[in-house]
Design a protein around this motif. Sequence first.
Motif, short mmCIF file in Angstrom:
data_model
loop_
_atom_site.label_atom_id
_atom_site.label_comp_id
_atom_site.label_asym_id
_atom_site.label_seq_id
_atom_site.Cartn_x
_atom_site.Cartn_y
_atom_site.Cartn_z
N PRO A 27 0.82 -1.23 0.00
CA PRO A 27 0.00 0.00 0.00
C PRO A 27 0.85 1.27 0.00
N ARG A 28 0.45 2.23 -0.81
CA ARG A 28 1.17 3.49 -0.93
C ARG A 28 0.69 4.49 0.13
N TRP A 29 1.55 5.44 0.47
CA TRP A 29 2.88 5.61 -0.06
C TRP A 29 3.79 4.56 0.56
N HIS A 30 4.71 4.00 -0.24
CA HIS A 30 5.63 3.04 0.33
C HIS A 30 7.06 3.37 -0.13
N GLY A 31 8.01 2.96 0.68
CA GLY A 31 9.40 3.19 0.31
C GLY A 31 10.33 2.78 1.43
N HIS A 32 11.63 2.89 1.18
CA HIS A 32 12.62 2.56 2.21
C HIS A 32 13.89 3.39 1.99
N ASN B 45 5.05 1.81 4.77
CA ASN B 45 4.00 1.71 3.76
C ASN B 45 2.69 2.19 4.36
N LEU B 46 1.79 2.65 3.51
CA LEU B 46 0.57 3.36 3.91
C LEU B 46 0.91 4.51 4.86
N ILE B 47 1.99 5.21 4.53
CA ILE B 47 2.37 6.40 5.28
C ILE B 47 2.09 7.63 4.41
N THR B 48 2.19 8.81 5.00
CA THR B 48 1.77 10.01 4.29
C THR B 48 2.68 10.35 3.12
N GLY B 49 3.95 9.95 3.19
CA GLY B 49 4.86 10.24 2.10
C GLY B 49 6.31 10.06 2.50
N PRO B 50 7.25 10.38 1.62
CA PRO B 50 8.67 10.19 1.92
C PRO B 50 9.17 11.02 3.09
N GLU B 51 8.43 12.08 3.43
CA GLU B 51 8.84 12.92 4.56
C GLU B 51 8.88 12.14 5.87
N VAL B 52 8.10 11.08 5.97
CA VAL B 52 8.11 10.26 7.19
C VAL B 52 9.47 9.58 7.35
N LEU B 53 9.95 8.95 6.29
CA LEU B 53 11.24 8.26 6.34
C LEU B 53 12.39 9.26 6.48
N GLU B 54 12.28 10.40 5.82
CA GLU B 54 13.33 11.42 5.91
C GLU B 54 13.44 11.96 7.34
N THR C 194 9.39 8.65 16.88
CA THR C 194 8.64 9.87 17.21
C THR C 194 8.61 10.82 16.02
N ALA C 195 9.76 11.01 15.39
CA ALA C 195 9.84 11.91 14.24
C ALA C 195 8.96 11.43 13.10
N GLY C 196 8.94 10.12 12.88
CA GLY C 196 8.09 9.58 11.83
C GLY C 196 6.63 9.85 12.07
N ALA C 197 6.19 9.66 13.32
CA ALA C 197 4.80 9.93 13.66
C ALA C 197 4.47 11.41 13.50
N GLU C 198 5.37 12.27 13.95
CA GLU C 198 5.12 13.72 13.87
C GLU C 198 5.14 14.22 12.43
N ALA C 199 5.84 13.52 11.54
CA ALA C 199 5.89 13.92 10.13
C ALA C 199 4.68 13.45 9.33
N ASP D 198 1.55 6.81 9.91
CA ASP D 198 0.53 5.96 9.30
C ASP D 198 -0.66 6.83 8.89
N LEU D 199 -1.17 6.62 7.70
CA LEU D 199 -2.29 7.41 7.22
C LEU D 199 -3.51 7.31 8.13
N ARG D 200 -3.61 6.23 8.88
CA ARG D 200 -4.75 6.03 9.78
C ARG D 200 -4.48 6.58 11.18
N GLY D 201 -3.27 7.08 11.41
CA GLY D 201 -2.84 7.39 12.77
C GLY D 201 -2.26 6.14 13.40
N GLU D 202 -1.54 6.30 14.51
CA GLU D 202 -0.90 5.16 15.15
C GLU D 202 -1.77 4.62 16.29
N ARG D 203 -1.69 3.30 16.47
CA ARG D 203 -2.46 2.65 17.53
C ARG D 203 -1.61 1.72 18.39
#
Length: 210
Positions: free
Chosen positions: A108-113, A124-133, A156-161, A164-169
């Motif tokens: 599921p997109r957005w996906h990357g590594h 994957n299923l994250i908002t975009g490359p900014e999460v990984l960056e 923490t930085a990934g969540a704040e960027a 997950d498109l659904r939010g974290e649980r």
Amino acid sequence: MLQGCVCLTFSIIALGRGPGEVGVATATGSTCVADRVPHVRPGVGAVATQGFTRVSYGPEGLELMSSGLTPTEALELLLSRDPDRELRQVGMMDVRGRSAVHTGRLTPRWHGHVVGEGYLILGNLITGPEVLEAMEEAFWSRRDEGLGLSLLAALTAGAEAGGDLRGERSAALLLVLPGGEVLELRVDDHPRPVEALWHLWELRTGSRAA
């Protein structure tokens, strides 16, 4: 028939400064991520298996690396046996810092590594490359403070960027300490699981977030 479960998430695997020190941190919009995504074995390495998750990639990957295969060889072997490999996202790293990662084109997109020296980050299923960056930048900024803190900072930085498109649980941290002890922290169902994971870290170690 598709084998696996859905775990759409973001994770980081990295080596520490101490001998044999390796860990994986992960967060997702579903519950109980610790039961599926992160896997470690002292003296061997770590695996994160996600996307349309086949949990067996964790123990089987660690067993193959333990038998002498490199992460690349182990991952290629597992993928070759999996007809649904394009739905998988898997990262592996051994205690020598060698790594391999696969992001299937149907994950599921957005996906990357992102792969760096002594670490790899995947989502994957994250908002975009900014999460990984953001995760990579935070990991580097805290790396000298120890592996656990740097992994939690990256999460923490990934969540704040955007995370997950659904939010974290749920969220988890598995850490092989020098000497072989495994530290496992898990938050299975919480509206702010990464914050709750920090609280568990502080209770366990006495180290606080900056």
